[in-house]
Design an enzyme around this catalytic site. Structure first.
Site, mmCIF file in Angstrom:
data_model
loop_
_atom_site.group_PDB
_atom_site.id
_atom_site.type_symbol
_atom_site.label_atom_id
_atom_site.label_comp_id
_atom_site.label_asym_id
_atom_site.label_seq_id
_atom_site.Cartn_x
_atom_site.Cartn_y
_atom_site.Cartn_z
ATOM 1 N N CYS A 75 0.833 -1.210 0.000
ATOM 2 C CA CYS A 75 0.000 0.000 0.000
ATOM 3 C C CYS A 75 0.863 1.253 0.000
ATOM 4 O O CYS A 75 0.472 2.282 -0.567
ATOM 5 C CB CYS A 75 -0.951 -0.008 1.185
ATOM 6 S SG CYS A 75 -0.134 -0.092 2.808
ATOM 7 N N HIS B 19 -1.465 1.570 7.507
ATOM 8 C CA HIS B 19 -1.957 1.424 6.134
ATOM 9 C C HIS B 19 -1.879 2.778 5.432
ATOM 10 O O HIS B 19 -2.216 3.812 6.008
ATOM 11 C CB HIS B 19 -3.399 0.909 6.137
ATOM 12 C CG HIS B 19 -3.973 0.694 4.773
ATOM 13 N ND1 HIS B 19 -3.402 -0.159 3.841
ATOM 14 C CD2 HIS B 19 -5.073 1.231 4.161
ATOM 15 C CE1 HIS B 19 -4.128 -0.146 2.730
ATOM 16 N NE2 HIS B 19 -5.137 0.692 2.894
#
Length: 360
Positions: free
Chosen positions: A36, A308
């Site tokens: 990510c 994230h």
């Protein structure tokens, strides 16, 4: 076909099924295992219109055969010039390139998005420079990230689209606190790493910039050699910006140490969509435009080890913002200009126009 004609549209395929074509430049990216951080950085580069136009322009097609630039060109083509209704693609070629550039990224562990962005910009610059896309510039020392967070960057004297877009210059005025002797040095940067005020629930981006540019004193092991005294002395340092870049990349230093404990600062940093003014931090008054507009943000949610990355990017074709969470892409109706998750901010000095890249 100009890029303006590659926006959202819908029609019927040969099988009688409805086909929705995504907006050019707006495409999700598959996560290939904690990637990510890479996907968020790539989305910001997809939205950097001058870079996209340069790499995809017809007279630069020879860059396809360059080891690094070629990977960028292939991925940019897929995102900006791809056909059909595919809402996401897999950046496998880019993941392989990233793994080959530095051992730190040759695994499936989450890495730092800011470090990857710097690595990609340096690698692209080196590749373009070696392929002959260069222009001689001055011989000032070239460093990245600014004061207190410096690392190697493109070699001085060479200019490519990377340096022309992302490169700025810092000026350091140094005063010996023993003899009042003055000295001066310049440092070229591509990313400014900004401190966040400690123990603050909320601050502004201007607060972070002011903290970065405030006068500091170098003592103990950080003392500087005084040309007049001939030895290292305590030194006062005044930092200013001698040359603002076309693309201003600001990295908020959310990750750090508090004693022996590593921690993440979750401070709400308020930032503007436009009219970010660098005038108070310039070495000298400038008639050039120094007000910047935001066009991309990398966010980091969660903790250091289990966090994230996502991205928020502005589309010049739709004049709207989109949120990119790996393969999931959604239009942002109400863009908030404060966020406890903002990690990297990308501002442009000149407003981006609608791209005019011919279709393949």
């Amino acid at each position: 076909m100009p890029m303006e004609e590659l926006g959202c549209s819908s029609g019927w395929g040969e099988q009688g099924k409805r086909e929705d074509r995504r907006l050019a430049g707006v495409c999700g990216l598959a996560n290939s295992g904690n990637s990510c951080y890479m996907n968020a950085v790539l989305q910001c580069l997809f939205s950097t219109v001058p870079l996209v136009e340069h790499l995809l322009s017809s007279h630069k097609r020879s860059q396809r055969n360059s080891p690094v630039a070629g990977v960028f060109v292939h991925l940019f083509q897929e995102v900006w010039q791809g056909q059909g209704g595919t809402s996401f693609t897999s950046p496998g070629e880019m993941r392989a390139l990233v793994s080959s550039l530095h051992p730190q990224f040759n695994n499936q562990s989450q890495q730092d998005a800011q470090e990857l962005l710097l690595l990609l910009l340096n690698a692209l610059h080196d590749d373009l420079k070696n392929k002959g896309e260069r222009r001689q510039t001055g011989s000032s020392q070239r460093l990245c990230l600014g004061r207190k967070s410096l690392s190697s960057a493109p070699a001085a004297g060479d200019s490519t689209v990377v340096t022309r877009l992302f490169e700025g210059q810092l000026s350091y005025q140094m005063l010996c606190l023993r003899c009042d002797g003055h000295s001066h040095s310049n440092q070229v940067f591509t990313i400014l790493s900004l401190p966040i005020p400690l123990d603050s629930y909320k601050c502004s981006l201007q607060d972070c910039l002011s903290l970065f540019f405030q006068q500091s004193t170098l003592t103990c092991g950080d003392q500087k050699l005084c040309p007049e005294c001939g030895v290292k002395r305590d030194t006062a340092v005044l930092t200013s910006m001698a040359k603002p870049p076309e693309i201003l990349v600001l990295h908020l230093k959310r990750f750090g140490c508090h004693g022996s404990e590593k921690r993440k600062l979750r401070t709400n940093v308020l930032f503007s969509l436009d009219s970010l003014d660098l005038t108070p931090f310039l070495s000298r008054p400038s008639a050039n435009h120094t007000s910047y507009s935001l066009y991309a943000v990398v966010n980091h949610t969660g903790d250091l080890d289990m966090g994230h990355y996502t991205a928020l990017c502005h589309s010049t074709l739709s004049s709207s913002w989109h949120h990119f969470d790996d393969t999931t892409v959604s239009e942002v109706v109400d863009f908030l200009v404060q966020s406890p998750n903002a990690y990297i901010l990308l501002y442009s000095r000149q407003p981006f126009h609608r791209p005019t890249i011919p279709q393949i």
